[in-house]
Design an enzyme around this catalytic site. Structure first.
Site, PDB file in Angstrom:
ATOM      1  N   LYS A   1       0.838  -1.205   0.000  1.00 46.69           N
ATOM      2  CA  LYS A   1       0.000   0.000   0.000  1.00 46.69           C
ATOM      3  C   LYS A   1       0.876   1.260   0.000  1.00 46.69           C
ATOM      4  O   LYS A   1       0.613   2.214  -0.734  1.00 46.69           O
ATOM      5  CB  LYS A   1      -0.959  -0.028   1.204  1.00 46.69           C
ATOM      6  CG  LYS A   1      -2.040  -1.099   1.068  1.00 46.69           C
ATOM      7  CD  LYS A   1      -2.792  -1.393   2.356  1.00 46.69           C
ATOM      8  CE  LYS A   1      -3.732  -2.587   2.146  1.00 46.69           C
ATOM      9  NZ  LYS A   1      -4.458  -2.997   3.358  1.00 46.69           N
TER      10      LYS A   1
ATOM     11  N   GLN B   1      -4.747  -1.786   9.640  1.00 45.32           N
ATOM     12  CA  GLN B   1      -4.652  -3.095   9.003  1.00 45.32           C
ATOM     13  C   GLN B   1      -5.303  -4.174   9.873  1.00 45.32           C
ATOM     14  O   GLN B   1      -5.034  -4.263  11.070  1.00 45.32           O
ATOM     15  CB  GLN B   1      -3.183  -3.435   8.729  1.00 45.32           C
ATOM     16  CG  GLN B   1      -2.956  -4.713   7.946  1.00 45.32           C
ATOM     17  CD  GLN B   1      -3.496  -4.670   6.516  1.00 45.32           C
ATOM     18  OE1 GLN B   1      -3.667  -3.606   5.924  1.00 45.32           O
ATOM     19  NE2 GLN B   1      -3.797  -5.828   5.963  1.00 45.32           N
TER      20      GLN B   1
ATOM     21  N   ASP C   1     -10.990   2.802   4.242  1.00 43.90           N
ATOM     22  CA  ASP C   1     -11.287   1.367   4.165  1.00 43.90           C
ATOM     23  C   ASP C   1     -12.791   1.107   4.074  1.00 43.90           C
ATOM     24  O   ASP C   1     -13.215   0.012   3.710  1.00 43.90           O
ATOM     25  CB  ASP C   1     -10.776   0.673   5.443  1.00 43.90           C
ATOM     26  CG  ASP C   1      -9.589  -0.234   5.177  1.00 43.90           C
ATOM     27  OD1 ASP C   1      -9.430  -0.674   4.015  1.00 43.90           O
ATOM     28  OD2 ASP C   1      -8.835  -0.509   6.120  1.00 43.90           O
TER      29      ASP C   1
END
Ligand code: GUN
Length: 281
Positions: free
Chosen positions: A47, A91, A114
């Site tokens: 990422k 994450q 997200d």
């Protein structure tokens, strides 16, 4: 037909880089990783690398494997309050001692690139999406790239997680598909999957979807990233046999994975644009 996520994502990353250059904005993404799981570390590295490619600044916050919920929340609150940060990504999975839902709900919805915050999932399910989880959004982009129409089709989603299965079903419904959601308690799974025009597998079991479970001419999307008994990377779908019956199929690697990353970049740019003109994303 192979649904080439690698090629599609490359094209979109190039386009996004141009858009970011032209915007004069300098979007910023913060990632938070807890512990030292090698797979999570690799995803986060990928990422950050994608950020660099498109002109997004990124910072990475690393917490030890024994971090508490409070320690993670402290970082999230700090990033929420930092006007220089546009997007926040925590994450997953988090270690068991950390309350994941509390952390997800702590991320400011306008920085939730997200799309896991209940507010953003709610907007998606009400048909008015703001930030959409990156994997299912990337799959919709991939289907669109190959002119695969969802309207009126029967889509079967196997998996009901908040990062893939549930938002995937909502996106397909918003695109006028008839949607069936299957999961670990579904009885006689194959009776459902063999009726799918579009079959999405997000199960996390190596070569779980076999040829007998797929209708001739179906579009098959493989979200799995698994290791087989020999330690080889493979998806949920038994690619070799299923490709003989499917009209289109996404490979692993090179299918859904790169689409997830480019969508994260697109969401982060959108967060920066919205912030720059004082509107909600
Ligand atoms: N873990 C597996 N997939 C994802 C994702 O899309 N976002 C985050 N934050 N964690 C993940």
């Amino acid at each position: 037909m192979i649904l080439d996520g690698k090629k599609t994502s490359e094209k979109r990353l190039e386009l996004l880089k141009e858009q970011i250059d032209e915007s004069g904005l300098y979007p910023r993404l913060a990632t938070v990783i807890v512990g030292d799981d090698p797979a999570s570390q690799m995803y986060v590295r990928m990422k950050h690398r994608a950020c660099e490619r498109v002109g997004i600044a990124s910072i990475g916050i690393e917490l030890p494997a024994d971090a508490t919920t409070e320690m993670v929340l402290e970082q999230v609150v700090r990033l929420n309050d930092d006007p220089d940060i546009n997007g926040i990504l925590v994450q997953l999975p988090l270690p068991l001692q950390v309350d994941s839902q509390t952390v997800i709900e702590a991320v400011a919805p306008h920085k939730d690139v997200d799309g896991f915050h209940p507010l953003n999932l709610g907007y998606l399910f009400s048909g008015e999406p703001r930030f959409v989880p990156c994997t299912p959004a990337g799959i919709m982009t991939l289907l669109d790239e190959y002119d695969i129409e969802c309207g009126g089709k029967h889509a079967v989603v196997v998996g009901r997680s908040i990062d893939v299965g549930r938002p995937m079903a909502a996106l397909l419904l918003n695109a006028n598909a008839t949607v069936t959601i299957c999961h670990s308690r579904t009885r006689d799974l194959a009776t459902h999957t063999t009726r799918a025009d579009i079959l999405i597998s997000a199960v996390g079991r190596a070569r779980f979807v076999t040829r007998e479970m797929v209708r001739e001419g179906a579009v098959v999307i493989d979200v799995g990233i698994n290791q087989d008994e020999q330690g080889n990377l493979c998806g949920d779908v038994d690619f070799e046999s299923v490709q003989e019956v499917a009209a289109a199929i996404s490979p692993v690697p090179g299918g859904v994975g790169p689409m997830t990353i480019v969508t994260l970049m697109e969401n982060t740019f959108e967060a920066a644009r919205a912030s720059a003109c004082g509107r909600v994303p």
